[in-house]
Design an enzyme around this catalytic site. Sequence first.
Site, PDB file in Angstrom:
ATOM      1  N   ASP A 318       7.756 -38.834  35.490  1.00  0.00           N
ATOM      2  CA  ASP A 318       8.033 -40.066  36.228  1.00  0.00           C
ATOM      3  C   ASP A 318       9.292 -40.729  35.689  1.00  0.00           C
ATOM      4  O   ASP A 318       9.561 -40.714  34.484  1.00  0.00           O
ATOM      5  CB  ASP A 318       6.840 -41.016  36.107  1.00  0.00           C
ATOM      6  CG  ASP A 318       7.023 -42.268  36.961  1.00  0.00           C
ATOM      7  OD1 ASP A 318       7.784 -42.213  37.947  1.00  0.00           O
ATOM      8  OD2 ASP A 318       6.409 -43.303  36.633  1.00  0.00           O
ATOM      9  N   GLU A 321       9.151 -43.100  32.764  1.00  0.00           N
ATOM     10  CA  GLU A 321       8.945 -42.552  31.421  1.00  0.00           C
ATOM     11  C   GLU A 321      10.257 -42.229  30.717  1.00  0.00           C
ATOM     12  O   GLU A 321      10.247 -41.841  29.545  1.00  0.00           O
ATOM     13  CB  GLU A 321       8.091 -41.285  31.498  1.00  0.00           C
ATOM     14  CG  GLU A 321       6.657 -41.536  31.910  1.00  0.00           C
ATOM     15  CD  GLU A 321       5.923 -42.419  30.908  1.00  0.00           C
ATOM     16  OE1 GLU A 321       5.972 -42.109  29.706  1.00  0.00           O
ATOM     17  OE2 GLU A 321       5.316 -43.418  31.335  1.00  0.00           O
ATOM     18  N   ASP A 353       2.034 -40.330  35.444  1.00  0.00           N
ATOM     19  CA  ASP A 353       3.293 -40.222  34.696  1.00  0.00           C
ATOM     20  C   ASP A 353       3.811 -38.793  34.622  1.00  0.00           C
ATOM     21  O   ASP A 353       5.019 -38.583  34.522  1.00  0.00           O
ATOM     22  CB  ASP A 353       3.093 -40.763  33.274  1.00  0.00           C
ATOM     23  CG  ASP A 353       2.744 -42.243  33.265  1.00  0.00           C
ATOM     24  OD1 ASP A 353       3.333 -42.987  34.080  1.00  0.00           O
ATOM     25  OD2 ASP A 353       1.884 -42.650  32.466  1.00  0.00           O
TER      26      ASP A 353
END
Length: 604
Positions: A318, A321, A353
């Site tokens: 993601d 992140e 994520d």
Amino acid sequence: MPTDQVCLGRKRPLPSCPNPLFLQWLTELRDSAKEKGLKTHFVYQKAINSLKKYPLPLKNGKEAKILQNFGDGICKILDERLQKHYRENGSDAAVHLASSKQMEESQKEPSGNFSEHTKLTQKEVRKEKGAKKKREYVPQKRSGGYAVLLTLYRHMQMPGSKGFMFRNELQTEAQPLCEKSFTVPDLGSKYTAWSSVSTLIQKELVVKTHNPARYSLTDQGLSLAEKLDSEETGTRHEDVDSQDGQNVVDLTLEEEDEDEEKESWSSERPAVALPVNQARGLMSESDPMGKSQTSETGRTAMGWHLSPGSYDIVLCVDLCETTGGSSVRKQELVKELQRNSVTFDVRKLNVGDFLWVARERVTPVPGQLRPPVGKELVLDYIIERKRMDDLCGSIIDGRFREQKFRLKRCGLRKPIYLVEECGSAAAHLSIPESTLQQAIVNTQVVDGFFVKRVQDAKESAAYLTIMTRYLQKLYQNCTLLCRSRELEGDGEAESEKMVANLSCSLMAFTEFNYGAIKNKCQTVREVFARQLMQISGVSGDKAAAVLKHYSTVSSLLQAYDKCSSETEKEKLLSSVKYGKLKRNLGPALSRTIYQLYCTRGPLS
């Protein structure tokens, strides 16, 4: 003989419909719906076509349910009309004889003098001949509209077809049939091949319904798509006559649409022209490349598939992140993945994520700046990463429960929580460490998530590396089938069984990511569920249990109004069962929900 006399030849009488009243009422309903701009007139037209083909008389609307395109609604309307007809004309009123009288009148041929009706008809014919004939709208070959019509038509021909397609599914399937991109516009422009869908809807060739949008063909669109498909595959279903004696499809646009089409298509990005070999296994004669760029990508009754060796397993990270917050800490994870030689891609994920996709291998095309876009299927593993400080903040503001609920509803069967404990950092947070540890245990035991504990970002990267290697080995010999989000499997056992059988059904990444949008347009039912989940103690399972009995706030308030006493209102929801163990919601939560929606002043 008068100069204006017309010689009438023999006319073969058409077979009469044995159910003239039903036909008349359905025609009235269709015309009324069309005048009001309702899309239900397509439904009535389909019912009319089925009724005309049925050779036997029907006694009532209930018997008509055996016909195609006759549902409970139409049958109920016909029964109501029939009862009204009996009340007005008596219980012995004829229902099946009107058509025979009409046929006798229509078959009477005038001799000698012509009636007024014949003269008026002749004037109308002359007027139509004098008027300029309006050309039929047909999209240009390998344009966006052309690809959409063909894709919807071929999807309808597949066994087990739903009869409609979602936007992302339709874009993916139609891309090989179009020379333009459905998702990426040309430089300096905002138009893509998808812009032509609005024209198809305006021309009543395609219908858009529901939310998320579902696209399907109308009767007119089905007829045109069948003609385009027969031209594309070289197999004619009917002969098309022209002055030159050639069997061609008229691809000339209406004059009023020429400028619109030119403006739309002139601004689209040129893309790779791929052959049409998915639905029939035949190569298009007009294919400029001569061979497929995605030869390992096939099509099944469920949709397209990826064969073993035709795809790579790629980790998706993601965007959040890698950017924002502590950039040093977030860049450390990326550097560790690079150091471990993990193939990953940073992109916007609407839920989770980390996840993995099976990306189709494509061959770059000489002369093209960009390689063809490969298809992507999402594997059934998704990871939500939580540091202890992040977990503390998400519990305080309520994001923790919502994130778990969205992970359960995302369509992937194996959600994972990756918890970074970060040494003794949990001892200095606003929530006691024991509470955080209890939340982690509840996530594993109550919610059924797999929880992996690590110490820092370096161990997180190591776990992602191991998972990537494991999934590459697990799926290396599997045939991956594309399935719709609505056709979710029964869970983890089914996924393992399919992998063991060297085949697995997965969602397309575009459909998965679109379905996980957090702030997309919501229904009243979804908003009601989100309201309930803001109440302390109401989990996703409890909210879903309430929705089974009362799908909207209005239905819940109506139920409260029917209660005779205040005590009965407070206990209305106490016996509602929730979860796998079917426990009661309880009087405390029931009273809280009642006070929230029925108290006029401030809550006590």
